[in-house]
Write an enzyme that holds these catalytic residues in place. Structure first.
Site, short mmCIF file in Angstrom:
data_model
loop_
_atom_site.label_atom_id
_atom_site.label_comp_id
_atom_site.label_asym_id
_atom_site.label_seq_id
_atom_site.Cartn_x
_atom_site.Cartn_y
_atom_site.Cartn_z
N ARG A 182 0.86 -1.19 0.00
CA ARG A 182 0.00 0.00 0.00
C ARG A 182 0.90 1.24 0.00
O ARG A 182 1.45 1.61 1.03
CB ARG A 182 -0.88 -0.03 1.26
CG ARG A 182 -2.04 0.95 1.25
CD ARG A 182 -2.64 1.07 2.64
NE ARG A 182 -1.80 1.93 3.46
CZ ARG A 182 -1.70 1.85 4.79
NH1 ARG A 182 -2.39 0.96 5.47
NH2 ARG A 182 -0.91 2.67 5.45
N HIS A 213 -3.69 4.48 4.50
CA HIS A 213 -4.85 3.58 4.54
C HIS A 213 -6.06 4.29 3.91
O HIS A 213 -6.71 3.79 3.01
CB HIS A 213 -5.16 3.17 5.98
CG HIS A 213 -6.51 2.58 6.17
ND1 HIS A 213 -6.86 1.36 5.64
CD2 HIS A 213 -7.62 3.07 6.79
CE1 HIS A 213 -8.13 1.11 5.95
NE2 HIS A 213 -8.61 2.14 6.63
N TYR A 220 3.98 5.28 11.66
CA TYR A 220 4.23 3.86 11.97
C TYR A 220 5.10 3.12 10.96
O TYR A 220 5.41 1.97 11.16
CB TYR A 220 2.89 3.12 12.14
CG TYR A 220 1.90 3.29 10.98
CD1 TYR A 220 2.03 2.53 9.82
CD2 TYR A 220 0.84 4.19 11.07
CE1 TYR A 220 1.13 2.69 8.79
CE2 TYR A 220 -0.06 4.35 10.04
CZ TYR A 220 0.08 3.59 8.90
OH TYR A 220 -0.81 3.74 7.86
#
Lengths: 326, 385
Positions: free
Chosen positions: B277, B281, B290
């Site tokens: 990805r 998100h 993160y």
């Protein structure tokens, strides 16, 4: 008119059989519904006559059962799902509440979800925990679902077939302690519409509202009340969502008094909705507040205590006394 | 991961779940990141130059569409967007493998698959603009509604496949396979595991297509699994494999074969498309909290579009003019979508009451009438009467 005396369980069995015969797209699915015929034998003999592809023994996974039933409906089938016991429906709650109830809206009306979810409900059979619950309001609170409860063999036979023919999802509650009650069943097909309540005992002093297993209890209370010259009008609501409010209001406007009875806890229960609506629409007709009789706000107790938890004839009559003496 | 551990007994440790795909013979790849065609004995693939150029166009168009949607969100025109950036090959490859009768059950990120099915992207934009809660007819393009709750659609897909099975069409020219899309995070969901059980015991004609994009919002794959995801299938009793999810050729070939097997009655298969990805998100997410930039840089080198471009150039199948034309088309397409998106009207208030039930419902009718009267009372006041 073709009538026969059947138990409620057998009436459901015959209703399911008719539904399977009438439409090849109708399926029955659930845990143990095949060879065993269901733990209450409601599906007895159906797999033998309609085959394993139409009467499907599923893996033991309630979310999986309802989720795959949704998929089958999307492919043009009309699945009738059996949840083995009331307390086992919660693993399927996401599929019922989040998926099944909302999918038609999400498609802007393009799809139909004719899925019936049969749930044996209520207590009074001396069962272990999670086998005696009354989870109806979780579903009446969810837009997109229809929620009905049968109380007697004739309605069981008719309402299961009407639910199967309905193009919306129907949560179908079966009063498990009444499975063995016998009564005549009308096979004519000329039945009260699914979303209509029925006055099961005409009366003039107090309107008593009930559904499912409590209808019989209220009818017994009505007989006992007669001995004290009190006339109870008992209404079997039958459909909880939508609610046939007109039948209720017509009665309460005549009697001026109302008692609501259900097994589920009183707090936030279905009776709260009824009391609020009746207060709003019949304010000047009421001689007393609407009183509710139901389970306590506790988890369903161990079965040696259930007779204290469940509303019975005396608790109904106690509430009747209170509305009469208000 | 070493070659031995990949081929041998189940290996241990979280490293194995994400691994480094290049080093692993488990990974099915037909086109290297450098644009070099490699053969795989089980997945022969003959594509005409036109077909390859078509795939390239697909990839560019959906990336451009996605980019425009992100921009629209940044400008406040969409409420949210779930970007497919980096996953174009997995979606175009699997989407182009589908037959007309096959049925797709997407998540909320399958914009590329939607493109291959011919769904008007405006309908997707309308959903993220807050004009509908989805709002298309799944039967129109055999493309089900986007599903927002993680993994729920895998059960619908399995049930649908059981329906196809009951129709008695498997093995005939009317056969249809079902494909369920989901991500790495979804593999932890009960519904996904239940769908594996149902699909397996009923031998349903379904392909489970997992886009392992390495991240479930902020949670890396090792929070979901200690073994590579495709190996989960074995425990459920059907085959699983891992494909290079950034390789559109491999995704096409692998999915095509799995769909054919399903249509012929051979039952389910799990495909793990190993991808990344590249974006957040959703537009509300901040991946810098993160994950490391270096990881992103490493994956940039495996870009799904660049490798097809390199292949086309390397084999003299396309020239600058071709690439410029596609870019211009994509630009025009995005501008057109933006214009149409901004022109979308807000729904009428009474739409709240529509399409909830198929049959008349007293309560909905009652509240609808009450709300209409309430709204009307303002109009009456406003008119001064």
């Amino acid at each position: 008119m073709s009538t026969d005396v059947l138990t409620l369980g057998k009436a459901l069995n015959e209703g399911l059989r008719r539904a399977l015969e009438d439409d090849p797209k109708v399926l029955v699915m659930g845990e143990d519904v095949g060879k065993l015929g269901g733990v209450f034998r409601v599906t007895d003999g159906l797999q033998k006559d309609f085959g394993e592809d139409r009467v499907i023994d599923t893996p033991l996974a309630e979310s999986g059962i309802v989720g795959t039933a949704i998929g089958l409906a999307l492919r043009g089938y009309r699945p009738i799902v059996e949840i083995q016991f009331d307390g086992f429906v919660f693993p399927a709650a996401d599929q019922i509440i989040t998926q099944l109830a909302k999918m038609r809206l999400r498609s802007q009306g393009a799809i139909k979800l004719p899925v019936v979810i049969r749930i044996p409900c209520g207590g009074g059979i001396g069962a272990v925990e999670h086998h005696s619950e009354s989870p109806e309001v979780y579903f009446t609170h969810t837009a997109g679902l229809r929620v009905v409860a049968c109380s007697n063999p004739a309605d069981a036979y008719a309402m299961i077939q009407q639910s199967v023919r309905c193009d919306d999802p129907v949560i179908f509650f079966e009063p498990k302690r009444r499975y063995w009650d016998k009564a005549p069943v009308d096979r004519s097909g000329e039945w009260l519409p699914l979303d209509r309540a029925r006055v099961v005992n005409p009366g003039s002093d107090v309107t008593v509202l009930a559904y499912g297993p409590m209808v019989k209890t209220c009818l017994e209370a009505a007989s006992a009340a007669l001995e004290e010259d009190r006339s109870l009008e008992v209404i079997d609501l039958r459909s909880l969502n939508p609610l046939d409010i007109d039948t209720v209001l017509e009665s309460v406007r005549r009697t001026g008094r109302c008692v609501v009875v259900h097994e589920a806890p009183v707090f936030s229960g279905y009776g709260a909705e009824l009391a609020a609506r009746i207060s709003e629409k019949c304010f000047y007709h009421l001689e007393a507040p609407v009183l509710r009789v139901g389970g306590f706000s506790t988890p369903y107790p161990a079965n040696r205590l259930e007779e204290h938890y469940l509303p019975d004839l005396d608790r109904v009559l106690d509430a009747v006394d209170r509305v009469m003496e208000w | 991961m070493t070659i031995d551990s990949a081929r041998g007994a189940p290996s241990t440790g979280a490293d194995d779940a994400s691994g480094t795909p290049e080093a692993s013979p488990e990974l099915i790849q037909l086109l290297t990141p450098e644009g070099e065609r490699v053969e795989h004995p089980d997945y022969p693939l003959d594509l005409t130059p036109d077909e390859v150029r078509g795939l390239y166009r697909d990839l560019v168009m959906v990336r451009r569409f996605d980019m425009e949607a992100v921009a629209l969100t940044r400008q406040g025109e969409l409420g949210l967007w779930a970007s497919l950036l980096g996953q174009e090959a997995a979606q175009i490859g699997s989407g182009r493998a589908l037959g007309e009768r096959d049925m797709v059950f997407p998540t909320y990120r399958e914009h590329g698959v939607a493109w291959t099915r011919g769904l008007d992207p405006l309908k997707v934009l309308a959903m993220f603009r807050g004009l509908s809660n989805c709002g298309w007819d799944p039967a129109e393009h055999n493309f089900h509604l986007y599903t927002v709750v993680i993994g729920s659609q895998t059960l619908h897909a399995t049930g649908y496949a059981m329906g196809v099975q009951r129709d008695g069409v498997l093995g005939t020219d009317k056969a249809a396979a079902t494909i369920a899309y989901f991500g790495d995070g979804a593999t932890s969901q009960g519904d996904v595991n239940e769908s594996f059980v149902f699909a397996s015991v009923f031998n349903a004609p379904i392909v489970f297509f997992c886009q392992n994009n390495q991240w479930a919002i902020s949670e890396p794959l090792e929070k979901q699994s200690r073994i590579p995801l495709y190996r989960r299938a074995q425990g459920f009793g059907f085959p699983g494999l891992r494909v290079d999810g950034n390789d559109v050729f491999a995704c096409l070939a692998v999915t095509r074969k799995a769909l054919e097997a399903a249509r012929s009655g051979q039952g389910p298969m799990l495909i793990e498309a190993f991808t990344y990805r590249m974006g957040a998100h959703t537009t509300t997410d901040d991946p810098t909290r993160y994950r490391l930039e270096a990881e992103l840089e490493a994956w940039k080198l495996k870009d799904p579009i660049e490798r097809v471009k390199a292949y086309l150039v390397r084999n003299d199948l396309a020239d600058t003019e071709f690439f410029d034309e596609i870019d211009a088309e994509a630009k025009q397409y995005a501008a057109d979508l933006r214009r149409r998106c901004l022109e979308l009207p807000d729904p009428e208030p009474m739409a709240i009451f529509q399409d909830i039930y198929a049959e008349p419902h007293a309560l909905i009718s009652e509240e609808q009438a009450q709300f209409a009267a309430y709204l009307e009372s303002f109009e009456t006041e406003g008119s001064g009467s």
